[in-house]
Design an enzyme around this catalytic site. Structure first.
Site, short mmCIF file in Angstrom:
data_model
loop_
_atom_site.label_atom_id
_atom_site.label_comp_id
_atom_site.label_asym_id
_atom_site.label_seq_id
_atom_site.Cartn_x
_atom_site.Cartn_y
_atom_site.Cartn_z
N LYS A 123 -12.50 -14.29 20.51
CA LYS A 123 -10.94 -13.98 20.57
C LYS A 123 -10.27 -14.85 21.53
CE LYS A 123 -8.97 -11.26 18.44
NZ LYS A 123 -8.07 -11.34 17.19
N TYR A 183 -17.58 -11.18 20.24
CA TYR A 183 -16.21 -10.88 19.84
C TYR A 183 -15.25 -11.33 20.81
CZ TYR A 183 -12.01 -8.03 19.08
OH TYR A 183 -10.87 -7.74 18.72
#
Length: 330
Positions: free
Chosen positions: A143, A139
């Protein structure tokens, strides 16, 4: 204004869409959850079922829009790299394409302070602080790559801004507090290092306020990134005690040494990978890190350049959540 909100069926996107609609803007929300989409439609918000990975659809969604809030992302503690990449990187690239193709006046991108995390105690992290060489999980990695896409878009002439809100909570929160409640009720809430880690939390309405401020922020703010928190660092154990006191439940946390918790999480993750399980493990190394390591952010840039002021305190936010929870779960 005509405004598009990606991830409009998520916790933040839904709250933002409703706030924008109340202010009189013509709001279009996209997302995958058609049940929540129907709720938005009932409020007078246009809902378009969409996947971020769908280039044609995302470009079409931007047609006629003056401003785009990119709240959509795959935010999870577990999953395949490809899924994270397609949602967070390809999805962001598609939103950028839509903004460029349709002459959108401003793109406001929601990133995450997870990109700062490196399994160490860190305080007053500023936006300019160098990022860890290795991201804590897929994640955070994707990002971070998404932010690079945003930076490149800005260099190519697209007016963009980025916020990095930390640990969003409040009524309707589908992840942070529900996880704590469930783990506590099952007697498996880990209390690592005695819960002494100092953390930042951010009430949902404060994050929405920050996003609304981005709409009218001066041109000097374009291309920049802003940390967003309640600016009230709190020890994890203190937050737990206050939360469960308001819920009327005892804290049933299990004290676990950090080395033991980290090793156990690694074994659980390894087993999940060996079995090919898509289900999130009961404990991950990232979770152990979040519960045991202090991380606080410097929000002076948002205060000085955006005029951001958190208007709901952490305790007021927990009070609001507890009242909402009792009303909806009794």
């Amino acid at each position: 204004m005509k405004v598009l909100v990606t991830g409009g069926t998520g916790f933040l996107g839904k709250s933002l869409s409703i706030a924008l609609h109340k202010l009189g803007h013509e709001v279009t929300a996209t997302g995958r959850n058609e049940r929540i989409g129907a709720e938005l439609s009932e409020r007078g918000i246009t809902f378009i079922p969409s996947r971020l990975e769908d280039t044609v659809q995302m470009v079409r969604n931007c047609e006629g829009q003056e401003m785009v809030f990119h709240c959509g992302a795959l935010s999870s503690l577990w999953g395949s790299y490809n899924d994270f990449y397609e949602s967070n990187v390809t999805g962001t690239r598609n939103v950028i394409k839509g903004c460029v193709a349709n002459g959108v006046e401003r793109l406001i991108h929601v990133s995450t302070p997870s990109i700062y995390f490196d399994f160490a105690d860190r305080y007053h992290i500023a936006e300019s602080t160098p990022l860890p060489r290795k991201a804590a999980n897929w994640y955070a990695e994707t990002k971070r790559l998404a932010e690079q896409e945003i930076d490149q878009a800005y260099e190519s002439g697209l007016p963009v801004m980025t916020i990095r809100p930390r640990a969003i909570f409040g009524p309707g929160d589908p992840t942070i507090i529900p996880r704590l409640i469930e783990a506590n009720r099952q007697g498996r809430l880990p209390l690592i290092r005695g819960g002494q880690a100092v953390v930042d939390l951010t009430y949902i309405h404060n994050v929405v306020d920050a996003l609304l401020l981005c709409m009218s922020a001066p041109s000097e703010a374009l291309g920049r990134k802003y940390n967003i928190t309640n600016d009230e660092p709190i020890r994890f154990i203190d937050a737990l005690n206050y939360l469960f006191e308001r819920l009327g439940e005892p804290v049933r946390a299990r004290r676990i040494p950090y080395p033991a918790a980290y090793m156990a999480a690694g074994c659980i993750e390894g087993l999940a990978r060996l079995t090919g399980s898509s289900k999130e493990p009961l404990l991950t190394r990232y979770t152990v890190g979040l519960l045991s390591k202090s991380q606080t952010l410097d929000i002076s840039a948002a205060r000085e350049q955006l005029g951001y002021r958190p208007r709901v305190s952490v305790k007021e936010g927990i009070d609001a959540y507890a009242a909402w929870y009792k009303e909806n779960h009794d």
